[in-house]
Scaffold this motif. Sequence first.
Motif, PDB file in Angstrom:
ATOM      1  N   THR A 745       0.832  -1.217   0.000  1.00  0.00           N
ATOM      2  CA  THR A 745       0.000   0.000   0.000  1.00  0.00           C
ATOM      3  C   THR A 745       0.855   1.252   0.000  1.00  0.00           C
ATOM      4  N   SER A 750      -2.386   7.639  -0.535  1.00  0.00           N
ATOM      5  CA  SER A 750      -3.481   7.277   0.370  1.00  0.00           C
ATOM      6  C   SER A 750      -4.769   8.002  -0.010  1.00  0.00           C
ATOM      7  N   GLU A 751      -4.685   9.008  -0.881  1.00  0.00           N
ATOM      8  CA  GLU A 751      -5.868   9.775  -1.257  1.00  0.00           C
ATOM      9  C   GLU A 751      -6.505   9.263  -2.542  1.00  0.00           C
ATOM     10  N   ALA A 752      -5.801   8.393  -3.282  1.00  0.00           N
ATOM     11  CA  ALA A 752      -6.316   7.926  -4.568  1.00  0.00           C
ATOM     12  C   ALA A 752      -6.924   6.527  -4.417  1.00  0.00           C
ATOM     13  N   THR A 753      -8.018   6.299  -5.161  1.00  0.00           N
ATOM     14  CA  THR A 753      -8.613   4.958  -5.190  1.00  0.00           C
ATOM     15  C   THR A 753      -7.965   4.160  -6.321  1.00  0.00           C
ATOM     16  N   LEU A 754      -8.117   2.852  -6.249  1.00  0.00           N
ATOM     17  CA  LEU A 754      -7.466   1.988  -7.234  1.00  0.00           C
ATOM     18  C   LEU A 754      -8.043   2.252  -8.631  1.00  0.00           C
ATOM     19  N   HIS A 755      -9.379   2.353  -8.735  1.00  0.00           N
ATOM     20  CA  HIS A 755      -9.938   2.543 -10.072  1.00  0.00           C
ATOM     21  C   HIS A 755      -9.584   3.915 -10.646  1.00  0.00           C
TER      22      HIS A 755
END
Length: 796
Positions: A745, A750-755
């Motif tokens: 991780t 930490s602010e971005a989503t995977l998609h």
Amino acid sequence: RPVANTRLYVLDSHGQPSPIGVPGELFIAGVQVGLGYWNRPQLSAERFVEDTFSATPGARMYRTGDVARWLPDGTLEYLGRADFQVKLRGLRIELGEIEAALTTHPLVREAVVVLRDGPGGPRLVAYVSGNDETALDAARLKPHLLQRLPEYMVPSALVHLPSLPLTPSGKVDRKALPLPEAPSSQGASYVAPRSSLEERLASLFSTVLGLEKVGIHDDFFELGGHSLLATQVVSRIRAWLGLELSLRTFFEAPTVARLADRLTTASASMSARRAMVRVPRSVGPDGVSEMAMSFSQQSLWFLDQLQPGLAAYNMPAVLRLRGPLRVEVLRRSFTELVRRHETLRTTFAGREGRLVQRIHPSPSDWPLSVEEVHEPGLFDLDAALRRRIDAEVHRPFDLEHGPLLRTTLLRKGPDDHFLIVCMHHIVSDGWSMGVFVRELEALHAALSEDRTPELAELPVQYADYAAWQREGLAESVASARLEEWRTHLQGVPALELPSDHPRPAARSFRGETLDFSLSSELVSSLTKLGEAHGATLFMVLMTGWQAVLARYSGQRDFVLGASVGQRTHPEVEGLIGFFVNPVPLRFHWEDDPTVQAMLERVREESLAAFSRQEQVPFDRLVEALGGGRDLSRSPLFQSLFVLDAGPLDVPSLTGLQVERVPTVTRTSRFDLMLSLNKHGSAMEAQLEYSLDLYLPETARRLTHHFVALLEGLVQGAAATQRLSRLPLMTDDERRQVLEDFQGWTERFSSEATLHALVEAQVDRTPHAEAVRFEAETLTYAQLDARANQLAHHLRE
């Protein structure tokens, strides 16, 4: 106790321990260290010492006859003399090691252990003298020994003497040691037989189990009995009373008292036992007699016709013989073995629509092939010798022309030979290999001393068993049993495990074998779990195996195979032949049962299957269920479970040091075959797997998961736990998932989503390859489009 990273130490001329390989005059202590303490079972400690010294210039070795073991701090512990090594039930035991363990008890001053004949056969007897007047008995010393020795090395009898008898030279006079007295009871729970029937049954129990005596309320399985020994008890009762006693009846009444009660009350309803007798032979002009094949032989014959040249059913054994070998004595021993057992001179053929076994006359002289080989290497067999052994092990048999027993002697030096014995499974099985070794020992010993062998003539031959089997299947009970099987197994889907390769249209039988083990602590806990729920160790291990396969496959209804011997009559116990009958066991998982519930189901399924298999051979069952032969998989089940399929015992041949050379056939008769064998208090295991389907790392992971699940079975509250909730991951896997993977991780914001990260990549490289599966690929733009379509579908 095998340990990793061990070093073998010797004593130098000053009595100090030094690592092996130091040049100079060294005095060896512990040349006969033995495989029990050697972490390389393919190479004996003695061979290692000899090879190492031969590679060390100036080194000299003296065989002292002393036995020692090295301790973690590098010192040597003296155990005794190598002169007193014995062999008990196929295991080599250093008596000095047991004596050393006894003398570590604070109350023991001196100890000596001998091998004596007892009511149940040879047994270990310990003689001790104490440091004071305290009486020493088995109850006081056995727990002490079990902490230091495997169970098979713990003496079954113990005699307390004021002092040990000595010879005039001051050594222990073993001939003067008194015979141990038979105990009057086996503790407070012992109850003596009350009738002649109970006396006969108690005597039978003690003989089969190798115990001094058995009380009428002692449970056969708690005393160490298992399914194979139970079969022997049932077969002897059948011969004794002439009644068809079922294995289920014995499992339900495993004590002398309960079994006597069953036999007394149920004898009127039991069917009479069909006698197995010698069938007259009709000998042709060529001296060959023809009789029908057994159903097991018929199955292997059909398989050989479909895929000729298979080595999957070769049964090889390679022995290294050191010492002055008399080749002619060995040849005569094989000649007599082949004379005694018709199956070793039998071939197979089709005759006008009939399948027959053709029994050939006894040879006047067995053709023992002798070849010269040389070994320039120091530490291992040279490549040429290994290739020669490998070629012989994998050479196919010709079932029609034979011979189906091959013996080859490779001469490496005047006193160094390799004996290769290979039989086809159609004439032998695991039990037969034990018969082969025992009779070879007896014949070789007699012929070496120019004595006439004293082996009793066999009451029947394998062809008589085949005739008896076919005659029995003509009875109405066989039809009823066949209908029970058909009803029980109809419609069960094949077991489909995830594989690394697609299943081929036809099996190649290419395979590999992976060795692993179960610790003595785990085996003991599994045994206690079975005792608590009325199940044998076989049933507990089978529960664990089918639980792992259910978790892997996701199936809730499937069939596994179990290998069961058909030597259900005492007449055939001494025969070499193919008596194994695979039995299909069906398992239901629809309700996700608890461990306790599944043990009960496995117990009931096993007993019912073992009862039905006595009248219905596997090949008849395959025919009855129909569906045709599928060359891509074995019929009815794809995984076989085998318990107590031990390696070939090493024969004791007069004047020779015999060492077993491990062999690998690199074949697999099933998708997966799990074989387990008790070795002392622990258990050795082998997973044979098909290379058509699985990679080695997949097989290795499967064995780790099997052990992890077994360890979960014996946890405190496991009996009420659902099988699906038992642990499957090893500690390393769990650590990898819960700890090691956490570091991944840190690579992402930490602010971005995977998609969102994927969509950003789509914007950067829309035409770059994103996904590949077999021949199909997707660019990032195509992947994004499909993802959006799926998202809209899910929203709807």
